[in-house]
Design an enzyme around this catalytic site. Structure first.
Site, mmCIF file in Angstrom:
data_model
loop_
_atom_site.group_PDB
_atom_site.id
_atom_site.type_symbol
_atom_site.label_atom_id
_atom_site.label_comp_id
_atom_site.label_asym_id
_atom_site.label_seq_id
_atom_site.Cartn_x
_atom_site.Cartn_y
_atom_site.Cartn_z
ATOM 1 N N GLY A 208 -7.172 -6.983 8.327
ATOM 2 C CA GLY A 208 -5.378 -6.884 8.074
ATOM 3 C C GLY A 208 -5.021 -5.607 8.444
ATOM 4 O O GLY A 208 -5.778 -4.611 8.250
ATOM 5 N N ALA A 209 -3.876 -5.404 8.941
ATOM 6 C CA ALA A 209 -3.312 -4.378 9.366
ATOM 7 C C ALA A 209 -3.228 -3.294 8.244
ATOM 8 O O ALA A 209 -3.142 -3.793 7.015
ATOM 9 C CB ALA A 209 -1.863 -4.200 9.702
ATOM 10 N N GLY A 211 -2.010 -1.371 5.098
ATOM 11 C CA GLY A 211 -1.131 -1.366 4.099
ATOM 12 C C GLY A 211 -0.691 -3.066 3.766
ATOM 13 O O GLY A 211 0.335 -3.170 3.237
ATOM 14 N N THR A 212 -1.674 -3.856 4.310
ATOM 15 C CA THR A 212 -1.152 -5.463 4.047
ATOM 16 C C THR A 212 -1.739 -5.903 2.570
ATOM 17 O O THR A 212 -1.343 -6.932 2.418
ATOM 18 C CB THR A 212 -1.645 -6.297 5.038
ATOM 19 O OG1 THR A 212 -2.965 -5.900 5.517
ATOM 20 C CG2 THR A 212 -0.917 -6.031 6.368
ATOM 21 N N GLY A 213 -2.283 -4.872 2.133
ATOM 22 C CA GLY A 213 -2.763 -5.225 0.715
ATOM 23 C C GLY A 213 -4.283 -5.933 0.583
ATOM 24 O O GLY A 213 -4.690 -6.304 -0.218
ATOM 25 N N THR A 215 -6.653 -3.602 -0.155
ATOM 26 C CA THR A 215 -7.498 -2.941 -1.431
ATOM 27 C C THR A 215 -6.965 -3.690 -2.476
ATOM 28 O O THR A 215 -7.619 -4.059 -3.438
ATOM 29 C CB THR A 215 -7.156 -1.525 -1.470
ATOM 30 O OG1 THR A 215 -7.527 -1.002 -0.036
ATOM 31 C CG2 THR A 215 -7.863 -0.868 -2.459
ATOM 32 N N GLU A 432 7.143 -16.969 22.196
ATOM 33 C CA GLU A 432 6.292 -17.917 21.198
ATOM 34 C C GLU A 432 6.661 -19.229 21.434
ATOM 35 O O GLU A 432 5.621 -20.081 21.328
ATOM 36 C CB GLU A 432 6.083 -17.006 19.985
ATOM 37 C CG GLU A 432 5.546 -15.982 19.924
ATOM 38 C CD GLU A 432 4.366 -15.524 20.507
ATOM 39 O OE1 GLU A 432 3.538 -16.782 20.528
ATOM 40 O OE2 GLU A 432 3.948 -14.497 21.135
ATOM 41 N N HIS A 435 5.064 -20.860 24.357
ATOM 42 C CA HIS A 435 3.806 -21.188 24.110
ATOM 43 C C HIS A 435 3.695 -22.502 23.537
ATOM 44 O O HIS A 435 3.138 -23.244 23.639
ATOM 45 C CB HIS A 435 3.250 -20.280 23.588
ATOM 46 C CG HIS A 435 2.757 -18.903 24.214
ATOM 47 N ND1 HIS A 435 1.752 -19.255 25.382
ATOM 48 C CD2 HIS A 435 2.782 -17.500 23.945
ATOM 49 C CE1 HIS A 435 1.814 -17.890 25.848
ATOM 50 N NE2 HIS A 435 2.357 -16.975 25.217
HETATM 51 P P1 ADP Z 1 -4.701 -1.822 2.433
HETATM 52 O O1 ADP Z 1 -5.799 -1.589 1.743
HETATM 53 O O2 ADP Z 1 -4.563 -3.073 3.295
HETATM 54 O O3 ADP Z 1 -4.329 -0.688 3.664
HETATM 55 P P2 ADP Z 1 -3.337 -1.554 0.074
HETATM 56 O O4 ADP Z 1 -4.070 -2.579 -0.496
HETATM 57 O O5 ADP Z 1 -3.707 -0.120 -0.204
HETATM 58 O O6 ADP Z 1 -3.494 -1.704 1.633
HETATM 59 O O7 ADP Z 1 -1.751 -1.517 -0.141
HETATM 60 C C1 ADP Z 1 -0.994 -0.171 -0.558
HETATM 61 C C2 ADP Z 1 0.096 -0.763 -1.552
HETATM 62 O O8 ADP Z 1 0.851 -1.617 -1.031
HETATM 63 C C3 ADP Z 1 -0.419 -1.556 -2.621
HETATM 64 O O9 ADP Z 1 -0.971 -0.776 -3.756
HETATM 65 C C4 ADP Z 1 0.767 -2.094 -3.161
HETATM 66 O O10 ADP Z 1 1.506 -1.452 -3.975
HETATM 67 C C5 ADP Z 1 1.469 -2.299 -1.877
HETATM 68 N N1 ADP Z 1 1.323 -3.851 -1.516
HETATM 69 C C6 ADP Z 1 0.390 -4.199 -0.140
HETATM 70 N N2 ADP Z 1 0.588 -5.486 -0.174
HETATM 71 C C7 ADP Z 1 1.015 -5.989 -1.150
HETATM 72 C C8 ADP Z 1 1.227 -7.533 -1.626
HETATM 73 N N3 ADP Z 1 0.724 -8.380 -0.790
HETATM 74 N N4 ADP Z 1 2.190 -7.507 -2.498
HETATM 75 C C9 ADP Z 1 2.415 -6.450 -3.396
HETATM 76 N N5 ADP Z 1 2.114 -5.240 -3.239
HETATM 77 C C10 ADP Z 1 1.625 -5.049 -1.949
HETATM 78 ZN ZN ZN Z 2 2.069 -14.673 24.900
#
Ligand code: ADP
Ligand code: ZN
Length: 628
Positions: A208-209, A211-213, A215, A432, A435
């Site tokens: 995932g991109a 900041g998508t969660g 970790t 989209e 498509h």
């Molecule tokens: P990644 O590892 O994908 O770069 P992180 O897991 O470090 O992203 O996400 C950073 C922060 O963003 C998390 O600590 C959380 O606060 C917030 N966050 C990201 N995705 C979510 C989610 N699905 N639900 C709630 N908070 C999220």
């Molecule tokens: Zn296309």
């Protein structure tokens, strides 16, 4: 706390000594041996210290101008002082001792202690050597610090006994959670799982991109199962000396095994798991290869029954070494998209839980305004809004704070082109939808599973996900033609609706052209060229992106091939235009649904088509008709 590098302890005393020596030299006057002899005879020197090669002592300054030439005497004299230390080089003079005795001065020899100078004659070059090495290593990027940091690798293993994160903290990615529940169950009770013969994956790759969660999700798995969480980042391995990374990996697995059941989380797997060969410049980066090999060895070596599960995160799965993705390694993949409207609302709800909100704050419009935000961006948004409220001395966070925070963050994200403006969004929605509808109305195309206009990855602004109903190894001409149509659907929709096209279709066109080229040159599907094939198949079967091979045919044939490709594409273009013109209303409906909801799944698409058909029964048009 900052560590002071060891070499400081060598250099600082050295500088200190140097300073002392210079001060000493300032105070001590050099004296020619002949002058010394004259002064000795005149009784102007005393307290002599005789070493192997020098004579040191004190010189009484009064009246020396009578003994020495005026110039020399002036140079020796110092304002307001009666005496001065001097040093003179000792020459081989057998008369020295008798002369000193005659002058009646006190003199002494000196047993010179050698150890200090010896020590420094050793230490100085060594210190210099380390300094140069450290500097060179820093320059070449081998090590981030001084050479004496060897062994103290930067790649630290972090271990948390309790992550304190649960699935409740992760919002808007329910599918991913569902997939990981099994892992949680296993970690909670490995014995029971084993008894039942359950087979658990060793490694799960979370894609995932940023900041998508990713970790967060990994931590939530550990938190839910109440097991320790080991984490390490792939990028930290890259800077280390050869062999250290591999040793770290070995260490990590050994530690984890002792704490089992537990989770090992490798962030930025791509940094250490790059396909071998990609990064090899003149044999360099063997460190990365060694580390990767060690990881593979460790993953093969331990069995899951011990209760260690490896989660890894990456946002560039395409560059991973294929060996990492083989069965028994990271064979399970979970992909996290940026959240859609509903997802964003849920994530905002999670993060505003501990924030005092004014009663009028409504998360729905905030979610609507934050298309393209990842979870981390939303967390940041809430934080920013709270800070703004505090700065304005409010005791609650109001809607206006959110508005201001959104503006700030959007401005930042736009630079990274992660947020689309409304026009772009509309274009992508129609693209989209195009498509998707073509896939829907071509009997041989794979069924549409999900349509989305949330940017995914760097290049794609939206996507239409099709799931094959079965695995196919042989494709008929009619099926390939339908695929061709689906590739063109997006572009043609833009053409129809806006009378103009965008650059967003470039990848589609490339895919379509390659597909057409393959049909003609490899599968013998052209009437004019017949059954001959014109290219050697080197690339993987039916990979539409594989590069054309070197030409092994005449210029005339080449022209014919080009013409045939153009014809195939042209015909497809006509067909698609026909279908989409006939379905124009449905296209509009689907596009506006996409604009509103951002993702449309199978069920919603079915409902939309049903509704549309019911409304349009009387004047049903023939599919594929040529409506110019
Ligand atoms: P990644 O590892 O994908 O770069 P992180 O897991 O470090 O992203 O996400 C950073 C922060 O963003 C998390 O600590 C959380 O606060 C917030 N966050 C990201 N995705 C979510 C989610 N699905 N639900 C709630 N908070 C999220
Ligand atoms: Zn296309």
């Amino acid at each position: 706390m900052r560590r002071i590098p060891i070499w400081y302890w060598l250099v600082i005393p050295l500088i200190f000594m140097l300073v002392q020596v210079t001060i000493e030299a300032q105070r001590t006057a050099p004296l020619a041996y002949s002058d010394f002899k004259h002064l000795l005879k005149a009784g102007k020197v005393e307290n002599l210290l005789i070493t192997d090669d020098a004579i040191k002592g004190t010189l009484r300054l009064d009246g020396i101008e009578k003994i020495l030439p005026k110039q020399k005497a002036d140079a020796l004299k110092q304002a307001g002082q009666a005496e001065r230390a001097f040093i003179s080089v000792r020459v081989n003079d057998p008369a020295l001792v008798p002369d000193m005795d005659a002058a009646g001065v006190h003199y002494a020899g000196e047993v010179r202690s050698e150890w200090l100078s010896t020590l420094f004659s050793w230490l100085f070059p060594i210190a210099l050597f380390f300094a140069v090495w450290g500097y060179a290593a820093k320059k070449s990027g081998l090590s981030s610090g001084w050479a004496l940091d060897i062994g103290k690798s930067k790649a630290r293993v972090y271990m948390e006994h309790k992550t304190g994160v649960t699935f409740d903290d992760v919002a808007g990615i329910d599918e991913a959670k569902d997939e990981l529940i099994e892992v949680v169950e296993f970690l909670k009770n490995p014995q029971r799982y084993r008894r039942l013969g359950g087979k658990i994956p060793k490694g799960v790759l979370i894609v995932g991109a940023p900041g998508t969660g990713k970790t967060l999700l990994a931590k939530a798995v550990a938190g839910e199962a109440a097991v320790p969480f080991f984490s390490i980042s792939g990028s930290e391995f890259v800077e280390m000396f050869v062999g250290v990374g591999a040793a770290r990996v070995r260490d990590l697995f050994a530690q984890a095994e002792q704490k089992a059941p537990c989770i090992i989380f490798i962030d930025e797997l791509d940094a250490l798991g790059k396909a071998r060969g990609i990064s090899t410049i003149a044999g360099g980066h063997s460190e990365q290869e060694q580390t990767l090999n060690q990881l593979l060895v460790e993953m093969d070596g331990f069995d899951t029954n011990k209760g260690v599960i490896i989660l890894a995160a990456t946002n560039r799965p395409e560059i991973l070494d294929p060996a990492l993705l083989r069965p028994g390694r990271f064979d399970r993949h979970i992909s996290l998209d940026r959240p859609d409207l509903k997802g964003r609302e849920k994530i905002l709800a999670v993060h505003t839980k501990h924030v005092i909100l004014a009663p009028e704050v409504d998360l729905t419009p905030i979610a609507a305004r934050t298309a393209g935000f990842a979870g981390a961006d939303l967390a940041n948004l809430v934080n920013e809004a709270a800070l703004l409220a505090a700065r304005h001395n409010k005791d609650k966070v109001e809607m206006s704070d959110f508005d201001e925070a959104i503006d700030r963050i959007v401005a930042g994200l736009e630079k990274k082109t992660r947020v689309m403006n409304p026009q772009e969004k509309e274009t992508v929605a129609y693209h989209e939808a195009g498509h998707a509808l073509i896939a829907e109305f071509r009997s041989h195309a794979d069924r549409v599973a999900k349509i989305s206009i949330i940017p995914r990855g760097i290049a794609a602004l939206g996507y239409t996900q099709q799931l094959p109903t079965e695995d196919r190894y042989l494709l008929k001409r009619s099926e390939l033609l339908d695929r061709l149509d689906v590739f063109l659907g997006g572009r043609v929709a833009e053409e129809l609706v806006f009378g103009d096209v965008s650059t967003g279709a470039q990848n589609d066109l490339q895919l379509a052209t390659n597909m057409a080229r393959h049909m003609i040159t490899q599968y013998g599907m052209s009437d004019r060229l017949g059954l001959a094939t014109f290219e050697e198949v080197r690339a993987p079967f039916l990979n539409p992106l594989s590069l054309p091979e070197k030409k092994i045919y005449s210029e005339r044939t080449a022209e014919t091939i080009d013409a045939e490709i153009a014809k195939l594409l042209d015909e497809a273009h006509q067909r698609v235009r026909g279908t989409l013109s006939a379905k124009r209303r449905l296209l509009d409906l689907l596009a506006s649904m996409l604009l509103e909801k951002e993702t449309v799944d199978r069920a919603a698409l079915d409902a939309l088509i049903k509704e549309h058909d019911a409304a349009a029964t009387p004047t049903r048009q023939v599919e594929g008709s040529h409506a110019a």
